[in-house]
Design a protein around this motif. Structure first.
Motif, PDB file in Angstrom:
ATOM      1  N   ALA B 142       0.825  -1.207   0.000  1.00  0.00           N
ATOM      2  CA  ALA B 142       0.000   0.000   0.000  1.00  0.00           C
ATOM      3  C   ALA B 142       0.860   1.258   0.000  1.00  0.00           C
ATOM      4  CB  ALA B 142      -0.930   0.001   1.208  1.00  0.00           C
ATOM      5  N   GLY B 143       1.966   1.224   0.749  1.00  0.00           N
ATOM      6  CA  GLY B 143       2.846   2.387   0.827  1.00  0.00           C
ATOM      7  C   GLY B 143       3.470   2.732  -0.513  1.00  0.00           C
ATOM      8  N   SER B 144       3.600   1.727  -1.382  1.00  0.00           N
ATOM      9  CA  SER B 144       4.233   1.993  -2.676  1.00  0.00           C
ATOM     10  C   SER B 144       3.394   2.945  -3.526  1.00  0.00           C
ATOM     11  CB  SER B 144       4.482   0.676  -3.426  1.00  0.00           C
ATOM     12  OG  SER B 144       3.268   0.124  -3.874  1.00  0.00           O
ATOM     13  N   LEU B 145       2.119   3.112  -3.177  1.00  0.00           N
ATOM     14  CA  LEU B 145       1.251   4.048  -3.914  1.00  0.00           C
ATOM     15  C   LEU B 145       1.793   5.477  -3.849  1.00  0.00           C
ATOM     16  CD1 LEU B 145      -2.465   3.069  -3.226  1.00  0.00           C
ATOM     17  CD2 LEU B 145      -1.233   3.100  -5.399  1.00  0.00           C
ATOM     18  N   VAL B 146       2.438   5.799  -2.717  1.00  0.00           N
ATOM     19  CA  VAL B 146       3.031   7.134  -2.571  1.00  0.00           C
ATOM     20  C   VAL B 146       4.018   7.386  -3.706  1.00  0.00           C
ATOM     21  CG1 VAL B 146       4.512   8.571  -1.108  1.00  0.00           C
ATOM     22  CG2 VAL B 146       2.770   7.096  -0.069  1.00  0.00           C
ATOM     23  N   PHE B 147       4.830   6.353  -3.990  1.00  0.00           N
ATOM     24  CA  PHE B 147       5.879   6.519  -4.988  1.00  0.00           C
ATOM     25  C   PHE B 147       5.345   6.311  -6.405  1.00  0.00           C
ATOM     26  CE2 PHE B 147       7.560   5.264  -0.911  1.00  0.00           C
ATOM     27  CZ  PHE B 147       8.352   6.370  -0.649  1.00  0.00           C
ATOM     28  N   ALA B 148       4.241   5.565  -6.514  1.00  0.00           N
ATOM     29  CA  ALA B 148       3.578   5.461  -7.817  1.00  0.00           C
ATOM     30  C   ALA B 148       3.093   6.846  -8.230  1.00  0.00           C
ATOM     31  CB  ALA B 148       2.409   4.484  -7.745  1.00  0.00           C
ATOM     32  N   ALA B 149       2.528   7.587  -7.269  1.00  0.00           N
ATOM     33  CA  ALA B 149       2.069   8.948  -7.549  1.00  0.00           C
ATOM     34  C   ALA B 149       3.243   9.833  -7.941  1.00  0.00           C
ATOM     35  CB  ALA B 149       1.351   9.521  -6.327  1.00  0.00           C
ATOM     36  N   LEU B 150       4.388   9.639  -7.259  1.00  0.00           N
ATOM     37  CA  LEU B 150       5.583  10.407  -7.596  1.00  0.00           C
ATOM     38  C   LEU B 150       6.037  10.093  -9.030  1.00  0.00           C
ATOM     39  CD1 LEU B 150       7.955  12.273  -6.818  1.00  0.00           C
ATOM     40  CD2 LEU B 150       9.128  10.267  -5.896  1.00  0.00           C
ATOM     41  N   GLY B 151       5.983   8.806  -9.392  1.00  0.00           N
ATOM     42  CA  GLY B 151       6.367   8.401 -10.741  1.00  0.00           C
ATOM     43  C   GLY B 151       5.494   9.062 -11.788  1.00  0.00           C
ATOM     44  N   VAL B 152       4.195   9.114 -11.539  1.00  0.00           N
ATOM     45  CA  VAL B 152       3.269   9.752 -12.476  1.00  0.00           C
ATOM     46  C   VAL B 152       3.578  11.245 -12.583  1.00  0.00           C
ATOM     47  CG1 VAL B 152       0.855  10.338 -12.904  1.00  0.00           C
ATOM     48  CG2 VAL B 152       1.449   8.053 -12.088  1.00  0.00           C
ATOM     49  N   ALA B 153       3.843  11.874 -11.427  1.00  0.00           N
ATOM     50  CA  ALA B 153       4.142  13.307 -11.427  1.00  0.00           C
ATOM     51  C   ALA B 153       5.397  13.590 -12.250  1.00  0.00           C
ATOM     52  CB  ALA B 153       4.314  13.814  -9.995  1.00  0.00           C
ATOM     53  N   ILE B 154       6.448  12.775 -12.060  1.00  0.00           N
ATOM     54  CA  ILE B 154       7.681  12.978 -12.836  1.00  0.00           C
ATOM     55  C   ILE B 154       7.398  12.760 -14.319  1.00  0.00           C
ATOM     56  CG2 ILE B 154      10.015  12.106 -13.292  1.00  0.00           C
ATOM     57  CD1 ILE B 154      10.269  11.460 -10.340  1.00  0.00           C
ATOM     58  N   GLY B 155       6.587  11.753 -14.630  1.00  0.00           N
ATOM     59  CA  GLY B 155       6.255  11.468 -16.022  1.00  0.00           C
ATOM     60  C   GLY B 155       5.566  12.633 -16.716  1.00  0.00           C
ATOM     61  N   TYR B 156       4.761  13.383 -15.959  1.00  0.00           N
ATOM     62  CA  TYR B 156       4.070  14.524 -16.549  1.00  0.00           C
ATOM     63  C   TYR B 156       4.884  15.806 -16.471  1.00  0.00           C
ATOM     64  CZ  TYR B 156      -0.210  12.174 -17.736  1.00  0.00           C
ATOM     65  OH  TYR B 156      -1.114  11.364 -18.353  1.00  0.00           O
ATOM     66  N   LEU B 157       5.936  15.785 -15.638  1.00  0.00           N
ATOM     67  CA  LEU B 157       6.769  16.972 -15.463  1.00  0.00           C
ATOM     68  C   LEU B 157       7.903  17.003 -16.476  1.00  0.00           C
ATOM     69  CD1 LEU B 157       7.336  19.400 -13.499  1.00  0.00           C
ATOM     70  CD2 LEU B 157       8.904  17.879 -12.309  1.00  0.00           C
ATOM     71  N   ALA B 158       8.549  15.837 -16.664  1.00  0.00           N
ATOM     72  CA  ALA B 158       9.781  15.788 -17.447  1.00  0.00           C
ATOM     73  C   ALA B 158       9.484  15.548 -18.919  1.00  0.00           C
ATOM     74  CB  ALA B 158      10.683  14.676 -16.917  1.00  0.00           C
ATOM     75  N   THR B 159      10.422  15.976 -19.770  1.00  0.00           N
ATOM     76  CA  THR B 159      10.342  15.658 -21.185  1.00  0.00           C
ATOM     77  C   THR B 159      10.998  14.294 -21.404  1.00  0.00           C
ATOM     78  OG1 THR B 159      12.445  16.714 -21.601  1.00  0.00           O
ATOM     79  CG2 THR B 159      10.483  18.076 -21.854  1.00  0.00           C
ATOM     80  N   GLY B 160      10.823  13.753 -22.609  1.00  0.00           N
ATOM     81  CA  GLY B 160      11.338  12.419 -22.903  1.00  0.00           C
ATOM     82  C   GLY B 160      12.834  12.276 -22.678  1.00  0.00           C
ATOM     83  N   ASP B 161      13.607  13.348 -22.937  1.00  0.00           N
ATOM     84  CA  ASP B 161      15.060  13.268 -22.784  1.00  0.00           C
ATOM     85  C   ASP B 161      15.472  13.364 -21.331  1.00  0.00           C
ATOM     86  OD1 ASP B 161      15.484  13.092 -25.475  1.00  0.00           O
ATOM     87  OD2 ASP B 161      15.569  15.268 -25.756  1.00  0.00           O
ATOM     88  N   ALA B 162      14.775  14.211 -20.592  1.00  0.00           N
ATOM     89  CA  ALA B 162      15.207  14.509 -19.226  1.00  0.00           C
ATOM     90  C   ALA B 162      14.691  13.499 -18.222  1.00  0.00           C
ATOM     91  CB  ALA B 162      14.740  15.911 -18.846  1.00  0.00           C
ATOM     92  N   VAL B 163      13.706  12.691 -18.638  1.00  0.00           N
ATOM     93  CA  VAL B 163      13.017  11.881 -17.636  1.00  0.00           C
ATOM     94  C   VAL B 163      13.926  10.848 -16.982  1.00  0.00           C
ATOM     95  CG1 VAL B 163      12.109  10.177 -19.264  1.00  0.00           C
ATOM     96  CG2 VAL B 163      10.899  10.623 -17.144  1.00  0.00           C
ATOM     97  N   ARG B 164      14.841  10.259 -17.752  1.00  0.00           N
ATOM     98  CA  ARG B 164      15.667   9.207 -17.157  1.00  0.00           C
ATOM     99  C   ARG B 164      16.587   9.744 -16.067  1.00  0.00           C
ATOM    100  NH1 ARG B 164      18.099   4.335 -20.568  1.00  0.00           N
ATOM    101  NH2 ARG B 164      15.898   3.783 -20.500  1.00  0.00           N
ATOM    102  N   PRO B 165      17.402  10.785 -16.365  1.00  0.00           N
ATOM    103  CA  PRO B 165      18.236  11.329 -15.272  1.00  0.00           C
ATOM    104  C   PRO B 165      17.415  11.798 -14.072  1.00  0.00           C
ATOM    105  CG  PRO B 165      18.461  12.620 -17.304  1.00  0.00           C
ATOM    106  CD  PRO B 165      17.743  11.378 -17.654  1.00  0.00           C
TER     107      PRO B 165
END
Lengths: 311, 246
Positions: B142-165
């Motif tokens: 259940a706690g991993s949902l916190v970081f799933a939300a973080l992953g989604v936020a980064i996915g919508y924040l970063a561009t395709g090139d910058a997302v990996r770093p």
């Protein structure tokens, strides 16, 4: 069609990006069963218009209605199938898996195998989506747009990346869609496609509707036929310029071996009448050619006229 | 929506590299860190042996990998590639895309938790009560949902090139500083003071509280709750911004 509302209705739709007016007071109506080409140079507002039509973008002013509802409502009801130039595909899944997803999502889906066959991708059904050529990817996009029984099919530059043979096969498939009573709207750079396939052509320029008619009417609007011939000796240009139905005349030195002469090129909205009057001048035109003006040239002429007007 | 979840899952399970890093790697790391530890000496101030302590850290790390790594990069790339636009032309509800991503990540994160537990129990003789095993699995999952939300936020924040770093820095930063790779008690004091405010630290502390059979610290719960609100709120805001722009 179950409704009397127009398939597509744009009413005074405008959309600007900063100072650039991508779509400027666009009003148009598409009726059921029409095959409509949306023509325009890059930056004319074609893609923005299609985005507005599909509800991907919201207009700054004006209204966009599909089948009398909002674009999103029409999509949710399964009435619209669309293929965008910018529409990506899901990587690392097979073509068949992706098409199955599109069928599952559509309220009135077709059989996966039928969709694959119709789009001509049955033989690459097991291939990974990220291993496709440009033309194959386009066909997959087309399959996604035709996964169900939609009333309106929207295609943005659908044949980009296809070779001539695939392109012809593609348009044959597209015609089947239209023959089943669907409304088809496509944007294209290949102007001969608009000429050959569409029964209505919309010319878009700087976000405004420049012309709306059949391909033949669009050509006529720009001076539809080109007449060229050589005349020996020198000739008084005044009577030439007085010929009926002219839109332009150019006179140049002819390069023929027959010696000094001139080549005359005329654009005319009624070539028969112009040529008839030409003989009435008592001249003897040689190497007479009368040719249709391609839609491309017609298009260039219309946009040039528009730009001249706006200066 | 179920068909999209199914397809996302098919794809995740097909990706061997992703499966290795999210399911196998945490267990290997566990063996590497806890492999030579004896089962009597305790981690400072916890009353837990090193294997017991690290088991929770590595299970948390595995779940973090599964929900953060896959999603952020895919969302950024698929946004850029236009797949997100294509999906908006289907009757799938707008949030369905994010939901399917999160759901499929949650399915992968479960085995990454369980495998670490099995390895710890079999190889390092970690023994807990039945309720503790279940509670641990549930809490870490259940706690991993916190970081799933973080992953989604980064996915919508970063561009395709910058997302990996960006993902990598976030991922390693949170893992290391949060004490998932080594107990924070080995950190200098100033670093410990920072670490205890990180959601990853609170995340692992939640599991360790279960191992110690005591109630979790209110501060850890608060850090997780605030992080979740922040990440999920940020993801929702970025998602809406992206939708208007596209």
């Amino acid at each position: 069609m179950t409704t009397t509302a127009p398939v597509v209705a744009f009413d005074q739709v405008s959309k600007a990006y900063g100072a650039v007016r991508a779509v400027d007071g666009l009003t148009l109506t598409l009726r059921p069963g029409e095959t409509v080409a949306l023509l325009g140079p890059n930056g004319a507002g074609k893609s923005t218009s299609l985005d507005l039509l599909l509800g991907l973008k919201q207009p700054d002013s004006g209204s966009v209605r599909l089948f009398g509802t909002t674009p999103r409502e029409a999509i949710v009801a399964g009435r619209v199938g669309a293929m965008l130039q910018s529409g990506g595909l899901m990587d690392e899944v097979t073509v068949a898996e992706l098409v199955r997803l599109a069928c599952d999502l559509h309220p009135k889906p077709y059989q996966v195998n039928d969709v694959l066959a119709r789009a001509g991708i049955a033989q690459i059904a097991d291939r990974k989506v990220n291993k496709l050529s440009g033309g194959q990817a386009q066909r997959v996009r087309f399959a996604l747009a035709t996964a169900g029984d939609s009333d309106l099919i929207v295609l943005d530059e659908p044949t980009t990346g296809m070779d001539v043979t695939t392109r012809q096969a593609f348009w044959a498939t597209m015609r089947e869609q239209a023959d089943q009573g669907r409304t088809v709207l496509f944007a294209t750079h290949y102007l001969e496609e608009a000429d050959a396939i569409a029964d209505r052509v919309l010319v878009l320029h700087r976000g405004r509707l420049l012309a709306d008619g059949t391909a033949a009417e669009i050509k006529a609007k720009a001076g539809a036929r080109r007449i060229a011939f050589d005349l020996e000796g020198t000739i008084d240009e005044a009577p030439l310029r007085a010929l009926p139905f002219l839109t332009s005349v150019t006179v140049s030195k002819s390069g023929s071996a027959a010696g000094s002469g001139q080549t005359i090129r005329i654009q005319s909205t009624d070539a028969d009448a112009t040529v008839h009057a030409l003989y009435g001048l008592g001249v003897y035109p040689r190497n007479l050619e009368v040719a249709g003006l391609g839609l491309e040239q017609a298009f260039v002429a219309i946009t040039a006229a528009e730009e001249a007007k706006s200066k | 929506m179920n068909s999209l979840i199914k397809l996302e899952l098919t794809r995740a399970l097909r990706n061997r590299k992703f499966l290795f890093f999210s399911v196998m790697y945490p267990s290997l790391l566990f063996l590497l860190i806890a492999g030579n530890a004896d089962s009597t000496s305790k981690v400072d101030g916890t009353g837990l042996t090193l294997p017991t302590y690290m088991m929770v850290s590595m299970a948390s790390f595995g779940a973090l990998t599964a929900v953060l790594m896959g999603n952020s990069e895919r969302i950024a790339k698929e946004r850029e590639g236009g797949w997100v636009r294509q999906l908006r032309l289907t009757p799938l509800p707008g949030r369905g895309y994010v939901f399917a991503k999160t759901a499929s990540a949650a399915v992968v994160s479960l085995p990454s938790i369980v495998v670490v537990f099995v390895v710890a129990a079999v190889v390092k003789d970690v023994r807990l009560d039945a309720w503790q095993w279940l509670a641990l699995t549930g809490a870490i999952w259940a706690g991993s949902l916190v970081f799933a939300a973080l992953g989604v936020a980064i996915g919508y924040l970063a561009t395709g090139d910058a997302v990996r770093p960006i993902t990598m820095i976030t991922y390693f930063g949170l893992s290391m500083l949060g004490g998932l790779w080594m107990p924070t008690t080995t950190f200098p004091q100033w670093l410990q003071d920072i670490a205890k405010w990180l959601p990853t630290h609170a995340y692992a502390a939640l599991g360790q509280a279960i191992e110690q059979s005591r109630a979790p610290h209110a501060q850890d719960i608060a850090v997780l709750a605030v992080s979740f609100a922040l990440f999920a709120g940020g993801a929702a805001w970025l998602y809406r911004k992206d939708t208007l722009k596209a």
